[in-house]
Design a protein around this motif. Sequence first.
Motif, PDB file in Angstrom:
ATOM      1  N   ILE A   1       0.816  -1.214   0.000  1.00 32.62           N
ATOM      2  CA  ILE A   1       0.000   0.000   0.000  1.00 32.62           C
ATOM      3  C   ILE A   1       0.852   1.268   0.000  1.00 32.62           C
ATOM      4  O   ILE A   1       0.350   2.348  -0.209  1.00 32.62           O
ATOM      5  N   ASP A   2       2.155   1.111   0.218  1.00 33.13           N
ATOM      6  CA  ASP A   2       3.044   2.265   0.134  1.00 33.13           C
ATOM      7  C   ASP A   2       3.343   2.536  -1.345  1.00 33.13           C
ATOM      8  O   ASP A   2       3.966   1.708  -2.011  1.00 33.13           O
ATOM      9  N   PRO A   3       2.914   3.680  -1.892  1.00 30.08           N
ATOM     10  CA  PRO A   3       3.093   3.955  -3.330  1.00 30.08           C
ATOM     11  C   PRO A   3       4.542   3.914  -3.777  1.00 30.08           C
ATOM     12  O   PRO A   3       4.837   3.697  -4.938  1.00 30.08           O
ATOM     13  N   GLU A   4       5.456   4.096  -2.839  1.00 30.72           N
ATOM     14  CA  GLU A   4       6.867   4.084  -3.217  1.00 30.72           C
ATOM     15  C   GLU A   4       7.382   2.684  -3.513  1.00 30.72           C
ATOM     16  O   GLU A   4       8.410   2.518  -4.144  1.00 30.72           O
ATOM     17  N   THR A   5       6.686   1.670  -3.010  1.00 34.23           N
ATOM     18  CA  THR A   5       7.215   0.313  -3.142  1.00 34.23           C
ATOM     19  C   THR A   5       6.796  -0.378  -4.434  1.00 34.23           C
ATOM     20  O   THR A   5       7.414  -1.344  -4.840  1.00 34.23           O
ATOM     21  N   VAL A   6       5.718   0.076  -5.054  1.00 34.15           N
ATOM     22  CA  VAL A   6       5.280  -0.534  -6.307  1.00 34.15           C
ATOM     23  C   VAL A   6       5.279   0.548  -7.369  1.00 34.15           C
ATOM     24  O   VAL A   6       4.712   1.612  -7.183  1.00 34.15           O
ATOM     25  N   SER A   7       5.940   0.258  -8.464  1.00 34.40           N
ATOM     26  CA  SER A   7       6.032   1.267  -9.515  1.00 34.40           C
ATOM     27  C   SER A   7       5.073   0.927 -10.652  1.00 34.40           C
ATOM     28  O   SER A   7       5.186  -0.129 -11.266  1.00 34.40           O
ATOM     29  N   LEU A   8       4.129   1.764 -10.892  1.00 35.00           N
ATOM     30  CA  LEU A   8       3.173   1.557 -11.987  1.00 35.00           C
ATOM     31  C   LEU A   8       3.345   2.682 -12.997  1.00 35.00           C
ATOM     32  O   LEU A   8       3.562   3.833 -12.633  1.00 35.00           O
ATOM     33  N   SER A   9       3.269   2.344 -14.254  1.00 38.06           N
ATOM     34  CA  SER A   9       3.517   3.354 -15.290  1.00 38.06           C
ATOM     35  C   SER A   9       2.394   4.381 -15.336  1.00 38.06           C
ATOM     36  O   SER A   9       1.243   4.090 -14.963  1.00 38.06           O
TER      37      SER A   9
ATOM     38  N   MET B   1      -1.761   3.866 -15.025  1.00 34.40           N
ATOM     39  CA  MET B   1      -2.617   4.635 -14.116  1.00 34.40           C
ATOM     40  C   MET B   1      -3.668   5.410 -14.911  1.00 34.40           C
ATOM     41  O   MET B   1      -4.828   5.480 -14.524  1.00 34.40           O
ATOM     42  N   THR B   2      -3.250   5.962 -16.043  1.00 37.95           N
ATOM     43  CA  THR B   2      -4.196   6.705 -16.876  1.00 37.95           C
ATOM     44  C   THR B   2      -5.294   5.777 -17.409  1.00 37.95           C
ATOM     45  O   THR B   2      -6.457   6.153 -17.478  1.00 37.95           O
ATOM     46  N   SER B   3      -4.888   4.527 -17.753  1.00 33.73           N
ATOM     47  CA  SER B   3      -5.882   3.587 -18.283  1.00 33.73           C
ATOM     48  C   SER B   3      -6.937   3.247 -17.229  1.00 33.73           C
ATOM     49  O   SER B   3      -8.033   2.813 -17.553  1.00 33.73           O
ATOM     50  N   LEU B   4      -6.583   3.426 -15.946  1.00 30.23           N
ATOM     51  CA  LEU B   4      -7.541   3.179 -14.865  1.00 30.23           C
ATOM     52  C   LEU B   4      -8.334   4.448 -14.523  1.00 30.23           C
ATOM     53  O   LEU B   4      -9.097   4.468 -13.568  1.00 30.23           O
ATOM     54  N   ASN B   5      -8.099   5.503 -15.324  1.00 24.31           N
ATOM     55  CA  ASN B   5      -8.747   6.799 -15.083  1.00 24.31           C
ATOM     56  C   ASN B   5      -8.354   7.404 -13.739  1.00 24.31           C
ATOM     57  O   ASN B   5      -9.147   8.075 -13.087  1.00 24.31           O
ATOM     58  N   ILE B   6      -7.127   7.117 -13.312  1.00 18.62           N
ATOM     59  CA  ILE B   6      -6.608   7.721 -12.083  1.00 18.62           C
ATOM     60  C   ILE B   6      -5.707   8.883 -12.487  1.00 18.62           C
ATOM     61  O   ILE B   6      -4.713   8.684 -13.189  1.00 18.62           O
ATOM     62  N   LEU B   7      -6.059  10.070 -12.087  1.00 14.32           N
ATOM     63  CA  LEU B   7      -5.288  11.254 -12.447  1.00 14.32           C
ATOM     64  C   LEU B   7      -4.007  11.321 -11.617  1.00 14.32           C
ATOM     65  O   LEU B   7      -3.978  10.809 -10.482  1.00 14.32           O
ATOM     66  N   PRO B   8      -2.955  11.969 -12.151  1.00 13.87           N
ATOM     67  CA  PRO B   8      -1.686  12.045 -11.404  1.00 13.87           C
ATOM     68  C   PRO B   8      -1.875  12.581  -9.978  1.00 13.87           C
ATOM     69  O   PRO B   8      -1.288  12.066  -9.033  1.00 13.87           O
ATOM     70  N   GLU B   9      -2.727  13.596  -9.808  1.00 13.13           N
ATOM     71  CA  GLU B   9      -2.906  14.171  -8.466  1.00 13.13           C
ATOM     72  C   GLU B   9      -3.706  13.262  -7.525  1.00 13.13           C
ATOM     73  O   GLU B   9      -3.740  13.483  -6.317  1.00 13.13           O
ATOM     74  N   GLU B  10      -4.348  12.232  -8.093  1.00 12.03           N
ATOM     75  CA  GLU B  10      -5.132  11.317  -7.254  1.00 12.03           C
ATOM     76  C   GLU B  10      -4.319  10.106  -6.785  1.00 12.03           C
ATOM     77  O   GLU B  10      -4.803   9.292  -6.011  1.00 12.03           O
ATOM     78  N   ARG B  11      -3.104   9.981  -7.300  1.00 16.18           N
ATOM     79  CA  ARG B  11      -2.333   8.754  -7.043  1.00 16.18           C
ATOM     80  C   ARG B  11      -2.080   8.492  -5.570  1.00 16.18           C
ATOM     81  O   ARG B  11      -2.052   7.354  -5.135  1.00 16.18           O
ATOM     82  N   PHE B  12      -1.892   9.552  -4.797  1.00 14.45           N
ATOM     83  CA  PHE B  12      -1.633   9.329  -3.370  1.00 14.45           C
ATOM     84  C   PHE B  12      -2.916   9.007  -2.626  1.00 14.45           C
ATOM     85  O   PHE B  12      -2.890   8.433  -1.553  1.00 14.45           O
ATOM     86  N   ILE B  13      -4.051   9.344  -3.213  1.00 15.64           N
ATOM     87  CA  ILE B  13      -5.333   8.984  -2.570  1.00 15.64           C
ATOM     88  C   ILE B  13      -5.562   7.487  -2.755  1.00 15.64           C
ATOM     89  O   ILE B  13      -5.851   6.751  -1.829  1.00 15.64           O
ATOM     90  N   TYR B  14      -5.403   7.029  -4.016  1.00 13.78           N
ATOM     91  CA  TYR B  14      -5.664   5.613  -4.293  1.00 13.78           C
ATOM     92  C   TYR B  14      -4.479   4.730  -3.916  1.00 13.78           C
ATOM     93  O   TYR B  14      -4.655   3.645  -3.395  1.00 13.78           O
ATOM     94  N   GLY B  15      -3.280   5.172  -4.218  1.00  9.70           N
ATOM     95  CA  GLY B  15      -2.083   4.390  -3.933  1.00  9.70           C
ATOM     96  C   GLY B  15      -1.908   3.245  -4.909  1.00  9.70           C
ATOM     97  O   GLY B  15      -2.804   2.893  -5.676  1.00  9.70           O
ATOM     98  N   SER B  16      -0.734   2.664  -4.869  1.00 10.91           N
ATOM     99  CA  SER B  16      -0.412   1.566  -5.786  1.00 10.91           C
ATOM    100  C   SER B  16      -1.226   0.316  -5.482  1.00 10.91           C
ATOM    101  O   SER B  16      -1.583  -0.440  -6.370  1.00 10.91           O
ATOM    102  N   GLY B  17      -1.512   0.096  -4.201  1.00 13.80           N
ATOM    103  CA  GLY B  17      -2.263  -1.096  -3.816  1.00 13.80           C
ATOM    104  C   GLY B  17      -3.606  -1.157  -4.503  1.00 13.80           C
ATOM    105  O   GLY B  17      -4.011  -2.193  -5.042  1.00 13.80           O
ATOM    106  N   TYR B  18      -4.283  -0.027  -4.557  1.00 10.87           N
ATOM    107  CA  TYR B  18      -5.587   0.024  -5.230  1.00 10.87           C
ATOM    108  C   TYR B  18      -5.431  -0.294  -6.714  1.00 10.87           C
ATOM    109  O   TYR B  18      -6.193  -1.065  -7.289  1.00 10.87           O
ATOM    110  N   ALA B  19      -4.407   0.299  -7.340  1.00  8.32           N
ATOM    111  CA  ALA B  19      -4.190   0.090  -8.770  1.00  8.32           C
ATOM    112  C   ALA B  19      -3.826  -1.362  -9.081  1.00  8.32           C
ATOM    113  O   ALA B  19      -4.307  -1.936 -10.061  1.00  8.32           O
TER     114      ALA B  19
END
Length: 141
Positions: free
Chosen positions: A23-31, A35-53
């Motif tokens: 769930i720590d966004p720093e530990t999983v790197s997603l392109s 993220m865009t294909s999931l309709n997650i905006l760059p500014e929303e990434r810390f809200i959802y985090g890598s775990g959600y993606a």
Amino acid sequence: MINKNMNTKEVYTAFGIDLETMIDPETVSLSNEYMTSLNILPEERFIYGSGYAVERCINDAFREITKLPKLSSRIELRYIYQETGEEVYREGYVFDPEFFNQKMKWALDYWLGRREPIPVGERNRWKCNFCGYRDMCPVGR
Ligand code: SF4
């Protein structure tokens, strides 16, 4: 997976993902593309985090996989020569999980650095005709 017999936790385990750190966004790197294909905006990434993606990615894959036809018990192996895209060899056999797992382990042992490479045997000598190491390999020359 086609029969919906697998859950996301099993996928995490298979890929060695630690649920505590994922769930720590720093530990999983997603392109950005993913993220865009999931309709997650760059500014929303810390809200959802890598775990959600990652969870979304797995669930999307599960959904697509269940649309596939039932697997055949016959498996077909096709060798495509990368330089030309030409199919150079094909063989088929009845799928035997024990045999398959044994061969996969043998192949992975090399790719994971657990064994040294060995030259092909007589039956597979035709592969040398398509090998980039042929000029320096004592077997291929
Ligand atoms: S030439 Fe050597 S490295 Fe290449 S496939 Fe043959 S045995 Fe393997």
